[in-house]
Design an enzyme around this catalytic site. Structure first.
Site, PDB file in Angstrom:
ATOM      1  N   ASP A 102      76.204 101.386 -17.553  1.00 52.00           N
ATOM      2  CA  ASP A 102      76.664 100.675 -18.741  1.00 52.00           C
ATOM      3  C   ASP A 102      77.901 101.369 -19.275  1.00 52.00           C
ATOM      4  O   ASP A 102      78.179 102.526 -18.922  1.00 52.00           O
ATOM      5  CB  ASP A 102      75.567 100.627 -19.804  1.00 52.00           C
ATOM      6  CG  ASP A 102      75.696  99.435 -20.743  1.00 52.00           C
ATOM      7  OD1 ASP A 102      76.680  98.670 -20.637  1.00 52.00           O
ATOM      8  OD2 ASP A 102      74.800  99.256 -21.590  1.00 52.00           O
ATOM      9  N   ASP A 103      78.625 100.668 -20.129  1.00 53.78           N
ATOM     10  CA  ASP A 103      79.826 101.252 -20.716  1.00 53.78           C
ATOM     11  C   ASP A 103      79.482 102.303 -21.754  1.00 53.78           C
ATOM     12  O   ASP A 103      80.108 103.347 -21.831  1.00 53.78           O
ATOM     13  CB  ASP A 103      80.734 100.178 -21.313  1.00 53.78           C
ATOM     14  CG  ASP A 103      80.039  99.266 -22.320  1.00 53.78           C
ATOM     15  OD1 ASP A 103      78.801  99.353 -22.492  1.00 53.78           O
ATOM     16  OD2 ASP A 103      80.744  98.438 -22.946  1.00 53.78           O
ATOM     17  N   ASP A 106      74.522 103.447 -27.422  1.00 56.63           N
ATOM     18  CA  ASP A 106      74.695 103.620 -28.860  1.00 56.63           C
ATOM     19  C   ASP A 106      73.380 104.123 -29.444  1.00 56.63           C
ATOM     20  O   ASP A 106      73.172 105.316 -29.587  1.00 56.63           O
ATOM     21  CB  ASP A 106      75.138 102.305 -29.480  1.00 56.63           C
ATOM     22  CG  ASP A 106      75.584 102.443 -30.929  1.00 56.63           C
ATOM     23  OD1 ASP A 106      75.106 103.357 -31.631  1.00 56.63           O
ATOM     24  OD2 ASP A 106      76.400 101.629 -31.378  1.00 56.63           O
TER      25      ASP A 106
END
Length: 167
Positions: A102-103, A106
Site C-alpha cells: 500500500d502507499d 495511517d
C-alpha cells in the site's frame, strides 16, 4: 497553536519521489521472501497501493499481481472496514510468500482487515504514520500522525502564494 490548512502540514509526493521511494521499498524486500528469498505474488491495496505495487513487482521480478479493495466509509460516514474485492484466494491462500503493498498506513484499520484475510502475508507500505506502524512489516518513510500526504494522483500544478512578501 495556529490553525493550519492541510497543505501547510503537508508532505507532497511527486511521481519521481514515489518511484524512488517504491524502489527503495523493493530494495528492502529483496531476498526476504520465504522461497529462497523470493516472493510468490504481490497484492496491491486499491487504489493507492497500485502504483507502488507495480514498481515493487517490476523491481523484484514478481509476475503475479492481484488486488484487494477495502471500503471503510458509506458516502461520508465512517463505518467498519470490509473487503469489497478479494484477490484470487485459491492462489493467495493464507498469504505465505505474498507481499501486500500500500502507499500509506495511517490508523492501521484497513491493514487489520487485510491481515485477517491473509494472516501470513508480509505487509509493506511506502509511508507509515505512528498509529498504523504496528500493522506494517516493512516501510520506507515515517511521517507524523498529523501530516497530510499529498500523492501525485491527488495534485495538479498551480500557483502558490509566497509565505512572505508580495508577488
Amino acid at each position: 497553536m495556529t490553525d493550519r490548512l492541510p497543505h501547510e502540514k503537508g508532505f507532497h509526493v511527486s511521481w519521481d519521489q514515489l518511484h524512488r521511494d517504491a524502489r527503495a521499498l523493493a530494495w528492502r524486500l529483496q531476498g526476504r521472501g520465504p522461497d529462497d528469498g523470493a516472493w510468490r505474488a504481490v497484492v496491491a491495496i486499491t487504489r493507492g497501493g497500485m502504483a507502488p505495487a507495480m514498481i515493487v513487482a517490476r523491481e523484484l521480478d514478481i509476475r503475479i499481481v492481484d488486488t484487494i479493495s477495502v471500503k471503510s466509509y458509506n458516502h461520508q460516514a465512517q463505518s467498519a472496514p470490509k473487503v469489497i474485492k478479494s484477490p484470487n484466494m485459491e492462489y493467495i491462500g493464507d498469504g505465505t510468500g505474498v507481499l501486500v503493498v500500500d502507499d500509506l498506513v495511517d490508523t492501521g484499520r484497513t491493514l487489520e482487515v487485510v491481515r485477517a484475510h491473509m494472516p501470513n502475508a508480509h505487509v509493506a507500505t511506502v509511508y507509515a504514520k505512528p498509529q498504523g506502524r504496528p500493522q506494517v512489516d516493512t516501510f520506507v518513510t515515517e511521517v507524523s500522525q498529523d501530516t497530510w500526504i499529498f500523492f501525485p494522483w491527488d495534485m495538479a500544478l498551480q500557483y502558490v502564494k509566497p509565505y512572505r512578501g508580495d508577488d
